[in-house]
Motif scaffolding. Sequence first.
Motif, PDB file in Angstrom:
ATOM      1  N   ARG A  89       0.826  -1.202   0.000  1.00 23.35           N
ATOM      2  CA  ARG A  89       0.000   0.000   0.000  1.00 23.35           C
ATOM      3  C   ARG A  89       0.867   1.263   0.000  1.00 23.35           C
ATOM      4  O   ARG A  89       0.562   2.243  -0.654  1.00 23.35           O
ATOM      5  CB  ARG A  89      -0.931   0.011   1.203  1.00 23.35           C
ATOM      6  CG  ARG A  89      -2.047  -1.008   1.116  1.00 23.35           C
ATOM      7  CD  ARG A  89      -2.874  -1.010   2.383  1.00 23.35           C
ATOM      8  NE  ARG A  89      -3.939  -2.002   2.307  1.00 23.35           N
ATOM      9  CZ  ARG A  89      -5.142  -1.760   1.821  1.00 23.35           C
ATOM     10  NH1 ARG A  89      -5.429  -0.570   1.351  1.00 23.35           N
ATOM     11  NH2 ARG A  89      -6.062  -2.704   1.791  1.00 23.35           N
ATOM     12  N   SER A 115       4.021   1.524  -1.093  1.00 25.19           N
ATOM     13  CA  SER A 115       4.720   1.669  -2.365  1.00 25.19           C
ATOM     14  C   SER A 115       3.786   2.008  -3.500  1.00 25.19           C
ATOM     15  O   SER A 115       4.223   2.449  -4.550  1.00 25.19           O
ATOM     16  CB  SER A 115       5.476   0.370  -2.690  1.00 25.19           C
ATOM     17  OG  SER A 115       4.555  -0.685  -2.886  1.00 25.19           O
ATOM     18  N   CYS A 116       2.492   1.796  -3.276  1.00 29.28           N
ATOM     19  CA  CYS A 116       1.523   2.081  -4.334  1.00 29.28           C
ATOM     20  C   CYS A 116       1.552   3.549  -4.721  1.00 29.28           C
ATOM     21  O   CYS A 116       1.487   3.891  -5.891  1.00 29.28           O
ATOM     22  CB  CYS A 116       0.122   1.686  -3.875  1.00 29.28           C
ATOM     23  SG  CYS A 116      -1.167   2.004  -5.066  1.00 29.28           S
ATOM     24  N   SER A 117       1.660   4.436  -3.704  1.00 32.09           N
ATOM     25  CA  SER A 117       1.672   5.865  -4.017  1.00 32.09           C
ATOM     26  C   SER A 117       2.906   6.254  -4.800  1.00 32.09           C
ATOM     27  O   SER A 117       2.869   7.128  -5.653  1.00 32.09           O
ATOM     28  CB  SER A 117       1.585   6.681  -2.728  1.00 32.09           C
ATOM     29  OG  SER A 117       2.678   6.370  -1.882  1.00 32.09           O
ATOM     30  N   SER A 118       4.058   5.606  -4.504  1.00 28.38           N
ATOM     31  CA  SER A 118       5.277   5.938  -5.224  1.00 28.38           C
ATOM     32  C   SER A 118       5.273   5.398  -6.631  1.00 28.38           C
ATOM     33  O   SER A 118       5.990   5.888  -7.497  1.00 28.38           O
ATOM     34  CB  SER A 118       6.495   5.390  -4.469  1.00 28.38           C
ATOM     35  OG  SER A 118       6.451   3.980  -4.440  1.00 28.38           O
ATOM     36  N   ALA A 172       2.477   5.200  -8.467  1.00 24.02           N
ATOM     37  CA  ALA A 172       1.274   5.664  -9.162  1.00 24.02           C
ATOM     38  C   ALA A 172       1.610   6.282 -10.504  1.00 24.02           C
ATOM     39  O   ALA A 172       0.952   6.021 -11.509  1.00 24.02           O
ATOM     40  CB  ALA A 172       0.525   6.678  -8.287  1.00 24.02           C
ATOM     41  N   GLU A 196      -3.451  -1.291  -7.899  1.00 20.37           N
ATOM     42  CA  GLU A 196      -2.649  -0.450  -7.008  1.00 20.37           C
ATOM     43  C   GLU A 196      -2.905   1.032  -7.275  1.00 20.37           C
ATOM     44  O   GLU A 196      -2.935   1.846  -6.344  1.00 20.37           O
ATOM     45  CB  GLU A 196      -1.165  -0.767  -7.183  1.00 20.37           C
ATOM     46  CG  GLU A 196      -0.756  -2.153  -6.721  1.00 20.37           C
ATOM     47  CD  GLU A 196      -1.105  -3.245  -7.738  1.00 20.37           C
ATOM     48  OE1 GLU A 196      -0.999  -4.429  -7.397  1.00 20.37           O
ATOM     49  OE2 GLU A 196      -1.483  -2.892  -8.882  1.00 20.37           O
ATOM     50  N   LEU A 197      -3.078   1.379  -8.517  1.00 12.53           N
ATOM     51  CA  LEU A 197      -3.353   2.772  -8.863  1.00 12.53           C
ATOM     52  C   LEU A 197      -4.716   3.205  -8.333  1.00 12.53           C
ATOM     53  O   LEU A 197      -4.892   4.331  -7.862  1.00 12.53           O
ATOM     54  CB  LEU A 197      -3.294   2.937 -10.388  1.00 12.53           C
ATOM     55  CG  LEU A 197      -3.434   4.349 -10.936  1.00 12.53           C
ATOM     56  CD1 LEU A 197      -2.346   5.249 -10.381  1.00 12.53           C
ATOM     57  CD2 LEU A 197      -3.394   4.349 -12.448  1.00 12.53           C
ATOM     58  N   GLU A 250      -6.170   1.958  -5.635  1.00  8.90           N
ATOM     59  CA  GLU A 250      -6.021   2.109  -4.192  1.00  8.90           C
ATOM     60  C   GLU A 250      -5.366   3.444  -3.841  1.00  8.90           C
ATOM     61  O   GLU A 250      -5.787   4.133  -2.895  1.00  8.90           O
ATOM     62  CB  GLU A 250      -5.173   0.965  -3.647  1.00  8.90           C
ATOM     63  CG  GLU A 250      -5.850  -0.398  -3.715  1.00  8.90           C
ATOM     64  CD  GLU A 250      -4.965  -1.489  -3.139  1.00  8.90           C
ATOM     65  OE1 GLU A 250      -4.531  -1.338  -1.973  1.00  8.90           O
ATOM     66  OE2 GLU A 250      -4.689  -2.478  -3.838  1.00  8.90           O
ATOM     67  N   ALA A 251      -4.331   3.813  -4.587  1.00  4.37           N
ATOM     68  CA  ALA A 251      -3.653   5.076  -4.322  1.00  4.37           C
ATOM     69  C   ALA A 251      -4.580   6.258  -4.546  1.00  4.37           C
ATOM     70  O   ALA A 251      -4.573   7.236  -3.790  1.00  4.37           O
ATOM     71  CB  ALA A 251      -2.413   5.196  -5.209  1.00  4.37           C
ATOM     72  N   THR A 252      -5.394   6.189  -5.577  1.00 10.35           N
ATOM     73  CA  THR A 252      -6.328   7.281  -5.859  1.00 10.35           C
ATOM     74  C   THR A 252      -7.403   7.363  -4.792  1.00 10.35           C
ATOM     75  O   THR A 252      -7.841   8.457  -4.417  1.00 10.35           O
ATOM     76  CB  THR A 252      -6.969   7.076  -7.242  1.00 10.35           C
ATOM     77  OG1 THR A 252      -5.941   6.899  -8.219  1.00 10.35           O
ATOM     78  CG2 THR A 252      -7.815   8.277  -7.628  1.00 10.35           C
ATOM     79  N   SER A 276      -6.919   6.706  -1.708  1.00  8.76           N
ATOM     80  CA  SER A 276      -6.267   7.380  -0.581  1.00  8.76           C
ATOM     81  C   SER A 276      -6.297   8.894  -0.770  1.00  8.76           C
ATOM     82  O   SER A 276      -6.490   9.653   0.200  1.00  8.76           O
ATOM     83  CB  SER A 276      -4.819   6.899  -0.452  1.00  8.76           C
ATOM     84  OG  SER A 276      -4.778   5.513  -0.186  1.00  8.76           O
TER      85      SER A 276
END
Length: 490
Positions: free
Chosen positions: A218, A220-223, A225, A236-237, A239-241, A243
């Motif tokens: 989770r 690393s998902c933002s990094s 994206a 993963e993208l 999930e990051a969005t 957030s």
Amino acid sequence: MANRVSYFSDLIQRVTASCLLSGRHESGQVSAGDESEDEKYRSEDEDDEKEEEEEDGEEEEREEGFRVWEGTKEEARNERVTELEMLIGEVFEAVSAMKRAYVSLQEAHCPWDPDKMRVSDVTVVAELRRLGVLRERFRRSVGRECSGGGGRGTWRVGAATLREVVAPYEAAVEELKREVKSKEVEVENLREKLKTATSRNGSGKKGRSQSHHQSKRRVSCSSQAQVAVATSPAPELFEATMSLVKEASKSFTSLLLSLMRSAHWDITAAVRSIEAASYSTTATATSMTDSIVGSNHAKYALESYVNRKVFQGFDHETFYLDGSLSSLLNPDQYRRDCFTQYRDMKAMDPIELLGILPTCSFGKFCSNKYLSIVHQKMEESLFGDLDQRRQVLNGNHPRSEFYGEFLRLAKAVWLLHLLAFSLDPPPSHFEASKGAVFHPQYMESVVRINDGGRMVVGGGQVVGFPVSPGFKLGVNGCVIKARVYVVPRP
């Protein structure tokens, strides 16, 4: 003129002398001297007549030369006028073509059509170059005329007019060049992030627990994206969005609550009104509302209200703003279009975007959600007037701090919506209902309940009200938990 006067004076003298001589001849008194004088006057008369004839001939030659020169000048002038008319006609034609291409470029933004946008952009640049060629032609022709010594004031006026016509398009070209440079810098940054993400994935350790592995994924998902944006839609993208949506929702709710307190609102009554408008007005609901306010958790009730409004219609491809069925008629193409819009819009400032295209699909979404969340009495109480509401109703978007914070939330939800319709299969959207048993696999509590001195969240609690929705991704089965406000089981 002075020569003519003297000539008439001499002529009068000769006539007088002639009369005197004729009188003398008649009387027989003419002498040899008189005869010689008469001869002298006659020769002078003849010389004057010859000079007059020569002057008349010279005047005729000058007049004929002047007529020839005038004719040559008139022909050159007509030729010059014809040349300028043709040049101006080409300028007007190029400007018209430029306008048509620019209109086509604007239409390609809403609805979003990347292919049409690229074609229109190429056409705009071609017409700008054509105008540049016409400008150089005009400058060269003016230079020739100026070196010939004619019409200097005229060419200066013409050059100034042409510069005024071409100047806006030159500015547009410079702006496009700056945008290209910024995109190149962005590409380089993405490449660096890709290298960093790749090196991190290669050096990760496998001997960790499953929960820690999920937490790391989770984070690393933002990094990653930005990397996912450059490839294809991924869970993963999404999930990051989501957030980003949570952060934007908390930020907007905090600002709204701060404004309500500054306006001296009765927060308890406001939260009770929100609950009454959303749920059944039972004794249990009233007691829960009172406990929420008493525990300084009114922000969760307000966030619940905001999220419920902004996520309404999420399952429809346009939030029910129209009756479009593109996702059903051509699903593959619609998924590609949604992801293309996501990539193009992710780096855009929503305020600048709506300043250019205020009535695009995203603009309509923002207007609809703002009017739904901030009703008339609320805005008048918070700001003292309805100026922002009037602007939104007129199809515009205010540039205030409050509306800017709302736009950040609206953009995050809009991007999440585009990603949802880019995935195959799309995520399942769910929301915890009030009174449901708390299920930790699908729910996440925003507070902890004090149970005998211990802050716990477990099977003994039920959902007081949902705060934000959850999603189940069909691609990998991952669950994004719904955020809820839990209360003790009655």
